[in-house]
Every structure is written in C-alpha cells, then in structure tokens.
Design a protein around this motif. Structure first.
Motif, PDB file in Angstrom:
ATOM      1  N   ASN A   1      50.595  32.217  41.442  1.00 37.91           N
ATOM      2  CA  ASN A   1      51.974  32.528  41.788  1.00 37.91           C
ATOM      3  C   ASN A   1      52.309  31.959  43.150  1.00 37.91           C
ATOM      4  O   ASN A   1      51.431  31.760  43.985  1.00 37.91           O
ATOM      5  CB  ASN A   1      52.175  34.047  41.813  1.00 37.91           C
ATOM      6  N   SER A   2      53.586  31.754  43.383  1.00 39.27           N
ATOM      7  CA  SER A   2      54.017  31.242  44.676  1.00 39.27           C
ATOM      8  C   SER A   2      54.182  32.359  45.693  1.00 39.27           C
ATOM      9  O   SER A   2      54.416  32.095  46.859  1.00 39.27           O
ATOM     10  CB  SER A   2      55.322  30.468  44.533  1.00 39.27           C
ATOM     11  N   SER A   3      54.060  33.599  45.251  1.00 37.15           N
ATOM     12  CA  SER A   3      54.183  34.734  46.157  1.00 37.15           C
ATOM     13  C   SER A   3      52.885  35.542  46.145  1.00 37.15           C
ATOM     14  O   SER A   3      52.371  35.874  45.080  1.00 37.15           O
ATOM     15  CB  SER A   3      55.334  35.643  45.711  1.00 37.15           C
ATOM     16  N   PRO A   4      52.375  35.893  47.308  1.00 35.77           N
ATOM     17  CA  PRO A   4      51.150  36.694  47.343  1.00 35.77           C
ATOM     18  C   PRO A   4      51.388  38.151  46.968  1.00 35.77           C
ATOM     19  O   PRO A   4      50.446  38.906  46.766  1.00 35.77           O
ATOM     20  CB  PRO A   4      50.700  36.566  48.804  1.00 35.77           C
ATOM     21  N   ASN A   5      52.646  38.560  46.852  1.00 37.38           N
ATOM     22  CA  ASN A   5      52.974  39.962  46.596  1.00 37.38           C
ATOM     23  C   ASN A   5      53.009  40.323  45.117  1.00 37.38           C
ATOM     24  O   ASN A   5      53.274  41.466  44.778  1.00 37.38           O
ATOM     25  CB  ASN A   5      54.315  40.308  47.244  1.00 37.38           C
ATOM     26  N   VAL A   6      52.783  39.362  44.216  1.00 35.67           N
ATOM     27  CA  VAL A   6      52.816  39.664  42.782  1.00 35.67           C
ATOM     28  C   VAL A   6      51.705  40.643  42.433  1.00 35.67           C
ATOM     29  O   VAL A   6      51.910  41.588  41.689  1.00 35.67           O
ATOM     30  CB  VAL A   6      52.716  38.369  41.955  1.00 35.67           C
ATOM     31  N   TRP A   7      50.522  40.399  42.967  1.00 33.93           N
ATOM     32  CA  TRP A   7      49.380  41.295  42.781  1.00 33.93           C
ATOM     33  C   TRP A   7      48.900  41.752  44.152  1.00 33.93           C
ATOM     34  O   TRP A   7      48.044  41.127  44.752  1.00 33.93           O
ATOM     35  CB  TRP A   7      48.237  40.604  42.036  1.00 33.93           C
ATOM     36  N   PRO A   8      49.423  42.847  44.683  1.00 32.56           N
ATOM     37  CA  PRO A   8      48.966  43.302  45.996  1.00 32.56           C
ATOM     38  C   PRO A   8      47.534  43.832  45.921  1.00 32.56           C
ATOM     39  O   PRO A   8      47.094  44.335  44.887  1.00 32.56           O
ATOM     40  CB  PRO A   8      49.952  44.414  46.355  1.00 32.56           C
ATOM     41  N   VAL A   9      46.801  43.705  47.001  1.00 30.46           N
ATOM     42  CA  VAL A   9      45.438  44.219  47.061  1.00 30.46           C
ATOM     43  C   VAL A   9      45.477  45.729  46.787  1.00 30.46           C
ATOM     44  O   VAL A   9      46.306  46.446  47.337  1.00 30.46           O
ATOM     45  CB  VAL A   9      44.800  43.930  48.432  1.00 30.46           C
ATOM     46  N   GLY A  10      44.604  46.160  45.881  1.00 32.03           N
ATOM     47  CA  GLY A  10      44.550  47.570  45.494  1.00 32.03           C
ATOM     48  C   GLY A  10      45.245  47.862  44.176  1.00 32.03           C
ATOM     49  O   GLY A  10      45.070  48.939  43.611  1.00 32.03           O
ATOM     50  N   ALA A  11      46.050  46.915  43.679  1.00 30.82           N
ATOM     51  CA  ALA A  11      46.715  47.109  42.390  1.00 30.82           C
ATOM     52  C   ALA A  11      45.668  47.187  41.279  1.00 30.82           C
ATOM     53  O   ALA A  11      44.609  46.574  41.360  1.00 30.82           O
ATOM     54  CB  ALA A  11      47.687  45.972  42.119  1.00 30.82           C
ATOM     55  N   THR A  12      45.957  47.945  40.249  1.00 35.95           N
ATOM     56  CA  THR A  12      44.993  48.123  39.160  1.00 35.95           C
ATOM     57  C   THR A  12      45.490  47.482  37.875  1.00 35.95           C
ATOM     58  O   THR A  12      46.691  47.307  37.676  1.00 35.95           O
ATOM     59  CB  THR A  12      44.706  49.610  38.901  1.00 35.95           C
ATOM     60  N   GLN A  13      44.542  47.154  37.003  1.00 35.80           N
ATOM     61  CA  GLN A  13      44.838  46.544  35.700  1.00 35.80           C
ATOM     62  C   GLN A  13      43.727  46.933  34.734  1.00 35.80           C
ATOM     63  O   GLN A  13      42.563  46.946  35.104  1.00 35.80           O
ATOM     64  CB  GLN A  13      44.920  45.019  35.830  1.00 35.80           C
ATOM     65  N   LYS A  14      44.093  47.213  33.493  1.00 37.45           N
ATOM     66  CA  LYS A  14      43.092  47.521  32.476  1.00 37.45           C
ATOM     67  C   LYS A  14      42.511  46.232  31.915  1.00 37.45           C
ATOM     68  O   LYS A  14      43.239  45.277  31.664  1.00 37.45           O
ATOM     69  CB  LYS A  14      43.701  48.342  31.348  1.00 37.45           C
ATOM     70  N   PHE A  15      41.201  46.236  31.710  1.00 39.70           N
ATOM     71  CA  PHE A  15      40.488  45.092  31.155  1.00 39.70           C
ATOM     72  C   PHE A  15      39.747  45.503  29.893  1.00 39.70           C
ATOM     73  O   PHE A  15      39.374  46.669  29.732  1.00 39.70           O
ATOM     74  CB  PHE A  15      39.447  44.561  32.162  1.00 39.70           C
ATOM     75  N   ILE A  16      39.547  44.526  29.023  1.00 37.69           N
ATOM     76  CA  ILE A  16      38.656  44.695  27.885  1.00 37.69           C
ATOM     77  C   ILE A  16      37.612  43.591  27.978  1.00 37.69           C
ATOM     78  O   ILE A  16      37.895  42.500  28.459  1.00 37.69           O
ATOM     79  CB  ILE A  16      39.404  44.638  26.533  1.00 37.69           C
ATOM     80  N   TYR A  17      36.384  43.920  27.543  1.00 35.39           N
ATOM     81  CA  TYR A  17      35.326  42.926  27.630  1.00 35.39           C
ATOM     82  C   TYR A  17      34.255  43.213  26.590  1.00 35.39           C
ATOM     83  O   TYR A  17      34.079  44.344  26.146  1.00 35.39           O
ATOM     84  CB  TYR A  17      34.709  42.900  29.029  1.00 35.39           C
ATOM     85  N   ASN A  18      33.568  42.159  26.219  1.00 42.59           N
ATOM     86  CA  ASN A  18      32.419  42.256  25.334  1.00 42.59           C
ATOM     87  C   ASN A  18      31.235  42.667  26.209  1.00 42.59           C
ATOM     88  O   ASN A  18      30.944  41.986  27.189  1.00 42.59           O
ATOM     89  CB  ASN A  18      32.173  40.898  24.677  1.00 42.59           C
ATOM     90  N   PRO A  19      30.523  43.749  25.867  1.00 45.58           N
ATOM     91  CA  PRO A  19      29.411  44.187  26.713  1.00 45.58           C
ATOM     92  C   PRO A  19      28.334  43.113  26.901  1.00 45.58           C
ATOM     93  O   PRO A  19      27.660  43.088  27.931  1.00 45.58           O
ATOM     94  CB  PRO A  19      28.837  45.392  25.977  1.00 45.58           C
ATOM     95  N   ALA A  20      28.189  42.219  25.946  1.00 42.80           N
ATOM     96  CA  ALA A  20      27.200  41.143  26.071  1.00 42.80           C
ATOM     97  C   ALA A  20      27.656  40.050  27.039  1.00 42.80           C
ATOM     98  O   ALA A  20      26.835  39.332  27.591  1.00 42.80           O
ATOM     99  CB  ALA A  20      26.909  40.541  24.701  1.00 42.80           C
ATOM    100  N   HIS A  21      28.975  39.912  27.236  1.00 44.88           N
ATOM    101  CA  HIS A  21      29.531  38.872  28.115  1.00 44.88           C
ATOM    102  C   HIS A  21      30.683  39.445  28.946  1.00 44.88           C
ATOM    103  O   HIS A  21      31.836  39.055  28.756  1.00 44.88           O
ATOM    104  CB  HIS A  21      30.039  37.687  27.294  1.00 44.88           C
ATOM    105  N   PRO A  22      30.395  40.340  29.886  1.00 43.54           N
ATOM    106  CA  PRO A  22      31.486  40.961  30.654  1.00 43.54           C
ATOM    107  C   PRO A  22      32.257  39.984  31.540  1.00 43.54           C
ATOM    108  O   PRO A  22      33.393  40.245  31.896  1.00 43.54           O
ATOM    109  CB  PRO A  22      30.772  42.029  31.488  1.00 43.54           C
ATOM    110  N   ALA A  23      31.667  38.843  31.865  1.00 43.39           N
ATOM    111  CA  ALA A  23      32.369  37.867  32.697  1.00 43.39           C
ATOM    112  C   ALA A  23      33.549  37.238  31.964  1.00 43.39           C
ATOM    113  O   ALA A  23      34.424  36.643  32.583  1.00 43.39           O
ATOM    114  CB  ALA A  23      31.406  36.782  33.164  1.00 43.39           C
TER     115      ALA A  23
END
Length: 132
Positions: free
Chosen positions: A75-97
């Motif tokens: 993004n062109s603005s650093p404020n889109v995702w401020p430090v400390g903001a949270t987001q839900k993730f999904i991942y395969n336990p075999a490949h969490p990266a």
C-alpha cells in the motif's frame, strides 16, 4: 452453432472444475488450523514510483511455532495495517508458513470460475432453447 456447442462444453468443463476446487477449498477451511495474527511491523520499500508499505504479521501455531507472514499486497499508506492490528489466519499444520487470511480471498478464484462457467452454460442454453 459450433460456437454455442463450444460454449456449452467449455461451460460444463469449467463448472465441473470449479465445483471440484470449491469442494477442496471448503474441505481445507474445515480441516485447517486457525490462528490470530498481529501486525508486528510495517516494511517500507521503494518500487521506483515511490514508497510502498507492507504489513508483516506474526502468529503462533497450535504447537507453539512462531510464524511470520508478509502481506502480499503493498500500500502507499503505512496506516492501512497499523502495528498491533489483528487478522485471522488459516494454515495447514504441516506447512504453517503457507498461511492465508481467513477471508473471501480463499474462494475468490473459484467463484470467478463458477461465474464464467454459468455464463457460458446460460448463453449456449439460450441459443438451443430459442431453436437455432
């Protein structure tokens, strides 16, 4: 006539492939692990047209492994995702990266293919229903 037969065959093939992918995605979402990540920093870089910013998230897997995730969109603005903001993730336990945001993006390509396939089927069905 051949054009509409081509539309019908393409539509059916795309529809079948889309349903297959949709079932795989739903199965993945149902059986994957979930985690909540936090923005730990915002990286700044220059792409030649100006400064861009990318959020870097960190989350902990169920077995305690710390994973960093770099957001794919800059993004062109650093404020889109401020430090400390949270987001839900999904991942395969075999490949969490290879984690992904838990959002509509998981299904975006599949839904697009479904829309294209249904459009092809409707166009060709309308042609045959009109008796051409």
């Amino acid at each position: 006539m051949l054009l509409y037969i081509g539309f019908l065959i393409s539509g059916i093939l795309l529809f079948t492939f889309s349903i297959y992918r949709l079932r795989k995605k739903i199965n993945f979402v149902q059986h994957c692990e979930h985690a909540v990540g936090k923005v730990v920093r915002v990286e700044q870089f220059d792409d030649g047209d100006g400064l861009l910013y990318r959020a870097v998230f960190a989350f902990t897997t169920r077995n305690g492994q710390e994973v960093e995730y770099r957001h794919g969109t800059s993004n062109s603005s650093p404020n889109v995702w401020p430090v400390g903001a949270t987001q839900k993730f999904i991942y395969n336990p075999a490949h969490p990266a290879l984690a992904r945001f838990l959002s509509y993006d998981v299904f975006k390509f599949t839904i697009l293919l479904l829309g294209i396939s249904i459009t092809c089927i409707v166009i060709s069905a309308g042609y045959f229903a009109a008796g051409f």
